[in-house]
Design an enzyme around this catalytic site. Sequence first.
Site, PDB file in Angstrom:
ATOM      1  N   GLY A  15       0.533  -1.015   0.227  1.00  0.00           N
ATOM      2  CA  GLY A  15      -0.154  -0.230  -0.457  1.00  0.00           C
ATOM      3  C   GLY A  15       0.782   1.302   0.148  1.00  0.00           C
ATOM      4  O   GLY A  15       0.689   2.492  -0.668  1.00  0.00           O
ATOM      5  N   ASP A  75     -10.118   0.489  12.240  1.00  0.00           N
ATOM      6  CA  ASP A  75     -10.070  -0.900  12.365  1.00  0.00           C
ATOM      7  C   ASP A  75     -10.857  -1.403  11.427  1.00  0.00           C
ATOM      8  O   ASP A  75     -12.109  -1.199  11.192  1.00  0.00           O
ATOM      9  CB  ASP A  75      -9.606  -1.459  13.122  1.00  0.00           C
ATOM     10  CG  ASP A  75      -9.694  -2.990  13.259  1.00  0.00           C
ATOM     11  OD1 ASP A  75      -9.726  -3.537  11.756  1.00  0.00           O
ATOM     12  OD2 ASP A  75      -8.692  -3.651  14.215  1.00  0.00           O
ATOM     13  N   ASP A 143      -2.608 -14.591  -6.126  1.00  0.00           N
ATOM     14  CA  ASP A 143      -2.684 -15.581  -6.866  1.00  0.00           C
ATOM     15  C   ASP A 143      -2.492 -16.889  -6.086  1.00  0.00           C
ATOM     16  O   ASP A 143      -2.984 -17.871  -7.073  1.00  0.00           O
ATOM     17  CB  ASP A 143      -1.229 -15.946  -7.752  1.00  0.00           C
ATOM     18  CG  ASP A 143       0.435 -15.463  -6.783  1.00  0.00           C
ATOM     19  OD1 ASP A 143       0.169 -16.033  -5.922  1.00  0.00           O
ATOM     20  OD2 ASP A 143       1.136 -16.023  -7.400  1.00  0.00           O
ATOM     21  N   GLU A 144      -2.675 -16.980  -5.306  1.00  0.00           N
ATOM     22  CA  GLU A 144      -2.710 -18.004  -3.850  1.00  0.00           C
ATOM     23  C   GLU A 144      -4.306 -18.532  -4.138  1.00  0.00           C
ATOM     24  O   GLU A 144      -4.330 -19.586  -4.157  1.00  0.00           O
ATOM     25  CB  GLU A 144      -2.115 -17.350  -2.268  1.00  0.00           C
ATOM     26  CG  GLU A 144      -1.010 -17.197  -2.474  1.00  0.00           C
ATOM     27  CD  GLU A 144      -0.289 -17.369  -1.427  1.00  0.00           C
ATOM     28  OE1 GLU A 144      -0.868 -17.868  -0.878  1.00  0.00           O
ATOM     29  OE2 GLU A 144       0.939 -16.286  -1.049  1.00  0.00           O
ATOM     30  N   TYR A 167      -5.296 -18.265   4.729  1.00  0.00           N
ATOM     31  CA  TYR A 167      -4.779 -16.821   4.035  1.00  0.00           C
ATOM     32  C   TYR A 167      -5.726 -16.564   2.827  1.00  0.00           C
ATOM     33  O   TYR A 167      -6.703 -15.371   2.475  1.00  0.00           O
ATOM     34  CB  TYR A 167      -3.643 -16.356   3.833  1.00  0.00           C
ATOM     35  CG  TYR A 167      -3.333 -14.884   2.671  1.00  0.00           C
ATOM     36  CD1 TYR A 167      -3.442 -14.566   3.811  1.00  0.00           C
ATOM     37  CD2 TYR A 167      -2.412 -15.908   1.566  1.00  0.00           C
ATOM     38  CE1 TYR A 167      -3.283 -12.797   2.334  1.00  0.00           C
ATOM     39  CE2 TYR A 167      -2.213 -15.026   0.891  1.00  0.00           C
ATOM     40  CZ  TYR A 167      -2.159 -13.425   1.073  1.00  0.00           C
ATOM     41  OH  TYR A 167      -2.026 -12.417  -0.172  1.00  0.00           O
ATOM     42  N   ALA A 169      -8.074 -18.957   1.506  1.00  0.00           N
ATOM     43  CA  ALA A 169      -9.119 -19.240   1.387  1.00  0.00           C
ATOM     44  C   ALA A 169     -10.344 -17.702   2.051  1.00  0.00           C
ATOM     45  O   ALA A 169     -10.990 -17.089   1.535  1.00  0.00           O
ATOM     46  CB  ALA A 169      -9.698 -19.859   2.218  1.00  0.00           C
ATOM     47  N   ASN A 196       3.504 -12.706  -6.576  1.00  0.00           N
ATOM     48  CA  ASN A 196       4.699 -12.898  -5.308  1.00  0.00           C
ATOM     49  C   ASN A 196       5.526 -11.188  -4.933  1.00  0.00           C
ATOM     50  O   ASN A 196       6.157 -10.495  -6.301  1.00  0.00           O
ATOM     51  CB  ASN A 196       5.533 -13.409  -4.572  1.00  0.00           C
ATOM     52  CG  ASN A 196       5.580 -14.298  -3.978  1.00  0.00           C
ATOM     53  OD1 ASN A 196       4.603 -15.059  -3.302  1.00  0.00           O
ATOM     54  ND2 ASN A 196       6.482 -14.910  -2.962  1.00  0.00           N
ATOM     55  N   HIS A 301       1.537 -25.816   2.078  1.00  0.00           N
ATOM     56  CA  HIS A 301       2.422 -25.092   1.047  1.00  0.00           C
ATOM     57  C   HIS A 301       2.125 -25.723  -0.542  1.00  0.00           C
ATOM     58  O   HIS A 301       2.064 -26.568  -0.640  1.00  0.00           O
ATOM     59  CB  HIS A 301       3.477 -25.889   1.066  1.00  0.00           C
ATOM     60  CG  HIS A 301       4.208 -24.542   1.229  1.00  0.00           C
ATOM     61  ND1 HIS A 301       5.064 -23.676   1.190  1.00  0.00           N
ATOM     62  CD2 HIS A 301       5.025 -25.274  -0.216  1.00  0.00           C
ATOM     63  CE1 HIS A 301       5.998 -22.762   0.448  1.00  0.00           C
ATOM     64  NE2 HIS A 301       6.024 -24.509  -0.407  1.00  0.00           N
TER      65      HIS A 301
HETATM   66  N1  NAD Z   1       2.718  -9.166   0.041  1.00  0.00           N
HETATM   67  C1  NAD Z   1       2.848  -9.621  -1.118  1.00  0.00           C
HETATM   68  O1  NAD Z   1       4.440 -10.935  -1.880  1.00  0.00           O
HETATM   69  C2  NAD Z   1       1.093  -9.890  -1.937  1.00  0.00           C
HETATM   70  C3  NAD Z   1       1.212 -11.003  -3.451  1.00  0.00           C
HETATM   71  C4  NAD Z   1      -0.077 -10.693  -3.684  1.00  0.00           C
HETATM   72  C5  NAD Z   1      -1.268  -9.933  -3.003  1.00  0.00           C
HETATM   73  N2  NAD Z   1      -1.236  -9.021  -1.593  1.00  0.00           N
HETATM   74  C6  NAD Z   1      -2.143  -8.758  -1.414  1.00  0.00           C
HETATM   75  O2  NAD Z   1      -1.468  -7.237  -0.349  1.00  0.00           O
HETATM   76  C7  NAD Z   1      -2.097  -6.575  -0.163  1.00  0.00           C
HETATM   77  C8  NAD Z   1      -1.289  -5.835   0.944  1.00  0.00           C
HETATM   78  O3  NAD Z   1       0.343  -7.081   1.242  1.00  0.00           O
HETATM   79  P1  NAD Z   1       1.443  -6.669   2.614  1.00  0.00           P
HETATM   80  O4  NAD Z   1       1.962  -7.433   2.113  1.00  0.00           O
HETATM   81  O5  NAD Z   1       1.260  -4.796   1.701  1.00  0.00           O
HETATM   82  O6  NAD Z   1       0.539  -6.748   4.027  1.00  0.00           O
HETATM   83  P2  NAD Z   1       0.742  -6.143   4.787  1.00  0.00           P
HETATM   84  O7  NAD Z   1       0.956  -6.573   6.308  1.00  0.00           O
HETATM   85  O8  NAD Z   1       2.777  -5.590   4.713  1.00  0.00           O
HETATM   86  O9  NAD Z   1       0.150  -4.813   5.152  1.00  0.00           O
HETATM   87  C9  NAD Z   1      -1.107  -4.896   4.990  1.00  0.00           C
HETATM   88  C10 NAD Z   1      -1.801  -3.483   5.608  1.00  0.00           C
HETATM   89  O10 NAD Z   1      -3.108  -3.636   5.974  1.00  0.00           O
HETATM   90  C11 NAD Z   1      -3.177  -3.117   7.466  1.00  0.00           C
HETATM   91  N3  NAD Z   1      -4.393  -3.849   7.541  1.00  0.00           N
HETATM   92  C12 NAD Z   1      -4.727  -5.145   8.663  1.00  0.00           C
HETATM   93  N4  NAD Z   1      -5.918  -5.281   8.889  1.00  0.00           N
HETATM   94  C13 NAD Z   1      -6.973  -4.361   9.066  1.00  0.00           C
HETATM   95  C14 NAD Z   1      -7.816  -3.929   9.526  1.00  0.00           C
HETATM   96  N5  NAD Z   1      -8.871  -4.661   9.525  1.00  0.00           N
HETATM   97  N6  NAD Z   1      -8.116  -2.568   9.218  1.00  0.00           N
HETATM   98  C15 NAD Z   1      -7.166  -1.531   8.356  1.00  0.00           C
HETATM   99  N7  NAD Z   1      -6.186  -1.994   7.781  1.00  0.00           N
HETATM  100  C16 NAD Z   1      -5.716  -3.389   8.189  1.00  0.00           C
HETATM  101  C17 NAD Z   1      -1.804  -3.207   8.318  1.00  0.00           C
HETATM  102  O11 NAD Z   1      -1.888  -2.525   9.028  1.00  0.00           O
HETATM  103  C18 NAD Z   1      -1.027  -2.794   6.978  1.00  0.00           C
HETATM  104  O12 NAD Z   1      -0.616  -1.771   7.001  1.00  0.00           O
HETATM  105  C19 NAD Z   1      -2.989  -7.558   0.544  1.00  0.00           C
HETATM  106  O13 NAD Z   1      -4.269  -7.305   0.465  1.00  0.00           O
HETATM  107  C20 NAD Z   1      -2.091  -9.040   0.160  1.00  0.00           C
HETATM  108  O14 NAD Z   1      -3.127 -10.008   0.594  1.00  0.00           O
HETATM  109  C21 NAD Z   1       0.463  -9.284  -1.306  1.00  0.00           C
END
Ligand code: NAD
Length: 343
Positions: A15, A75, A143-144, A167, A169, A196, A301
């Site tokens: 983000g 939240d 992709d998961e 996760y 699911a 990823n 996994h």
């Molecule tokens: N990192 C990867 O490789 C990857 C790949 C594909 C998709 N994603 C998706 O990208 C998104 C971000 O992933 P990331 O790696 O930055 O994760 P991250 O855990 O670093 O960040 C998630 C953020 O969401 C906030 N958050 C969590 N629950 C919350 C809630 N209930 N209310 C408000 N804020 C909340 C957390 O405080 C955190 O700042 C996720 O949706 C994840 O599924 C990540």
Amino acid sequence: MAKTILITGGAGFVGHHCAEHILRNTDWNIIILDSLNYAGDLQRIVEIEKDQDGGNDIINVKKSNSDRIKFIWHDLRAPISPTVHKLLENLDYCIHFASESHVDRSLQDSIPFVTSNVVGTANLLEYLKHCQMQCKTLIFSTDEVFGAAPEGVAFKEEDQLKPSNPYAAAKAGEEMIAYSFAHAFNLPISIVRSTNIIGERQHTEKFLPKVIKSILNDEKVIFHGGGTKDLSSRCWIHARNVADGLLFLLDKAGTKEYYNISGEEKTILEVADWVCEVIKGRKLNQVEYEFLDYYSARPGHDKRYALSGEKMKKLGWTPPIDLERSLKKTVTWTLANRQWLQF
Ligand SMILES: NC(=O)c1ccc[n+]([C@@H]2O[C@H](COP(=O)([O-])OP(=O)(O)OC[C@H]3O[C@@H](n4cnc5c(N)ncnc54)[C@H](O)[C@@H]3O)[C@@H](O)[C@H]2O)c1
């Protein structure tokens, strides 16, 4: 008048890269909404606002950064309150990242994943339905949701979902909620899945920073897998490429659509070898890594994930920076900013 985008989860890894990309490439105002769980860190926002060098190489500065980011603590497991509503101005766009994001944690306790990812998404969409009907929204997924990809297969947007850990699911549930709101209430929502993601300021529970940390500390790199002949592989992409694709989609995406943002496929050993090359000038040698049997160490996994990027390519988008270059930059940046390896 400048547009406004809501970025949920913007204090997290992906983000904040997206917020930085929008800060540098548009004149939009940005509202970040985040609950600051263990993975959320306001320092990420402080650094992108300061224009600190995050290694950014897709920059086209449109406007000064001052006062363009507003942060709201909320939240999403709770509905958007009247107080938060007052802080959310007329929204033009929303990208929803807020999510529990780590598979291993979901194996220990799935409940926060269901509440944040499924209920949290429903709370956000209830709010958009009642108050911000015109807000073009991208729900960010993974992709998961497809489960393991057989050798030679890259899942297309409309393939069947078969999530194989809690996760994945919960992300599939998030997607379903989003699609239903787009369909039932005619909201301008689409779903974007990525492979990823790597980049600066990633939480150390994730693969790349964990490998960097182990190599720096002369500790063994631990891989999930059955050995060198049975290596897990993933498609890897830098967060700035992802942000670039999302900005592209905010302009081009239709509604009720699915889009894949795909990276380059490499095994976990190939990625670790690249990291070792940057840090030590050579590949990992055999005594420097060890395999944990993934079936016992990490139930559910998946050996391989892969997405097809063809739909985005046909629309006119491909990732602007290649993997080798962005991975090397990320490692070099992290070596110069080791405070991000502390936790
Ligand atoms: N990192 C990867 O490789 C990857 C790949 C594909 C998709 N994603 C998706 O990208 C998104 C971000 O992933 P990331 O790696 O930055 O994760 P991250 O855990 O670093 O960040 C998630 C953020 O969401 C906030 N958050 C969590 N629950 C919350 C809630 N209930 N209310 C408000 N804020 C909340 C957390 O405080 C955190 O700042 C996720 O949706 C994840 O599924 C990540």
